[in-house]
Scaffold this motif. Sequence first.
Motif, PDB file in Angstrom:
ATOM      1  N   ASP A 110       0.835  -1.194   0.000  1.00 50.24           N
ATOM      2  CA  ASP A 110       0.000   0.000   0.000  1.00 50.24           C
ATOM      3  C   ASP A 110       0.873   1.248   0.000  1.00 50.24           C
ATOM      4  OD1 ASP A 110      -2.501  -1.097  -0.165  1.00 50.24           O
ATOM      5  OD2 ASP A 110      -3.183  -0.384   1.782  1.00 50.24           O
ATOM      6  N   ALA A 113       2.145   2.329   3.455  1.00 49.89           N
ATOM      7  CA  ALA A 113       2.778   1.271   4.247  1.00 49.89           C
ATOM      8  C   ALA A 113       4.257   1.197   3.908  1.00 49.89           C
ATOM      9  CB  ALA A 113       2.098  -0.074   3.980  1.00 49.89           C
ATOM     10  N   ILE A 141       0.079  -7.106   9.450  1.00 45.44           N
ATOM     11  CA  ILE A 141      -0.023  -5.657   9.263  1.00 45.44           C
ATOM     12  C   ILE A 141       0.043  -4.983  10.631  1.00 45.44           C
ATOM     13  CG2 ILE A 141      -1.281  -3.796   8.163  1.00 45.44           C
ATOM     14  CD1 ILE A 141      -0.477  -6.079   6.263  1.00 45.44           C
ATOM     15  N   PHE A 144       1.918   1.630  12.109  1.00 40.53           N
ATOM     16  CA  PHE A 144       3.243   2.183  11.845  1.00 40.53           C
ATOM     17  C   PHE A 144       3.891   2.742  13.099  1.00 40.53           C
ATOM     18  CE2 PHE A 144       6.292   5.376  10.554  1.00 40.53           C
ATOM     19  CZ  PHE A 144       6.965   4.765   9.514  1.00 40.53           C
ATOM     20  N   ASP A 150      -2.532  -3.953  13.498  1.00 42.85           N
ATOM     21  CA  ASP A 150      -3.506  -3.025  12.950  1.00 42.85           C
ATOM     22  C   ASP A 150      -4.846  -3.753  12.877  1.00 42.85           C
ATOM     23  OD1 ASP A 150      -5.067  -1.303  11.515  1.00 42.85           O
ATOM     24  OD2 ASP A 150      -3.810  -1.297   9.713  1.00 42.85           O
ATOM     25  N   ALA A 176      -2.883  -4.434   2.213  1.00 43.54           N
ATOM     26  CA  ALA A 176      -1.843  -3.487   2.631  1.00 43.54           C
ATOM     27  C   ALA A 176      -0.440  -4.007   2.399  1.00 43.54           C
ATOM     28  CB  ALA A 176      -2.034  -3.119   4.111  1.00 43.54           C
ATOM     29  N   ARG A 224       4.478  -2.181   8.028  1.00 41.92           N
ATOM     30  CA  ARG A 224       3.994  -1.166   8.969  1.00 41.92           C
ATOM     31  C   ARG A 224       3.070  -0.231   8.223  1.00 41.92           C
ATOM     32  NH1 ARG A 224       9.255   1.371   9.769  1.00 41.92           N
ATOM     33  NH2 ARG A 224       8.313   2.725  11.350  1.00 41.92           N
ATOM     34  N   HIS A 225       1.879  -0.061   8.756  1.00 42.15           N
ATOM     35  CA  HIS A 225       0.805   0.627   8.055  1.00 42.15           C
ATOM     36  C   HIS A 225       0.442   1.933   8.765  1.00 42.15           C
ATOM     37  CE1 HIS A 225      -3.662   0.572   6.664  1.00 42.15           C
ATOM     38  NE2 HIS A 225      -2.914   1.174   5.761  1.00 42.15           N
TER      39      HIS A 225
END
Length: 347
Positions: A110, A113, A141, A144, A150, A176, A224-225
Amino acid sequence: MSLGPYPAPEHVAGARGPAGETDADVIILALDRAEETIAAIASARAQTGIARHVWITDQGSKPENLARLAAAVEGAPDATLVRLDRNWGVAGGRNRATALGRGRVVFALDNDAEFRDPDTLARAVRAMDAEPDIAAIACRILVFDSGADDLSSWGYPQGLLPRSAESFDVATFVGAGHAIRRRDFERTGGYDDALFFAWEEFDFALRAINAGQRIRYRGDIAVRHKVSGEHRFAWSGTRWFHFVRNRLYIGLKYGLAPASLLPRFLAYQVKGARNGVLAQGLRAGPAALGLWRAFRPAPGTESLYRLTPAARDYLARNDAAHRGGLGRRVRAEILAALPGASGAKAG
């Protein structure tokens, strides 16, 4: 639905393509959000231990944002920025981005991300090489900033959440961050452009499972989102329409009679009415029927739309067994669309 051939997109900046053979292609869809997208590109280009190329596919960014993306990859030998003729959505955009490369693994990241570790991509490729019956790897996921799971991107049964650091077979994956084996992507017909966004990963996963492949969740392979308001459910937009339409359409594609989907449809209407978007949900029903009637499988994939006994057993063991009855499953699907709730992200 088809993987192409697609018209060549406009080359904007970066290399015309990889200088040599690659093991993996990283694809990033772009639509404004330049700062986050540039960080995602930098994260992908920083991946080590693997021959890879980064493809950034823009779907209609404002000129000033496209210029920022171009500057970020200007002269880069390992990244290419192209611009599509219009916004094809998540499903269509990923199809066109995937068609640009030739790596045996396609990692979709994503644009908000980043890879958690410098060797995340290399480990994903090694994992797929070690188990040829894996069609896709579902990444863990993480938020962040905090590194916690998440929850808005947990697309699996709630009962499996305590095992988020482990690995297990699943029925879908979250967009993601995920890796797909190109061979399986091509032989199952890729994503369905008509979905635009919502449920496209589930639709692909069903065909892959029906072809005898597995979808593997890997808690040790993570991205990391940057969870933001743009990913929260917007009752005033069209997201609920796509969510309901696409889920019904997928059921019809895989052989469910329209009448059998009525309980699900009614449950969606109750939720939509409570949140002021009843009209969206009501429109979704006829729209799903319209998509179904117009649907034509990609040549050679016709048999993948009737689940085999082995596929049904896989889904029962790895998904339904953790979800409970129909009412509970539908409730979980609805919660998947809500802000801050556990469940699959729509696109």
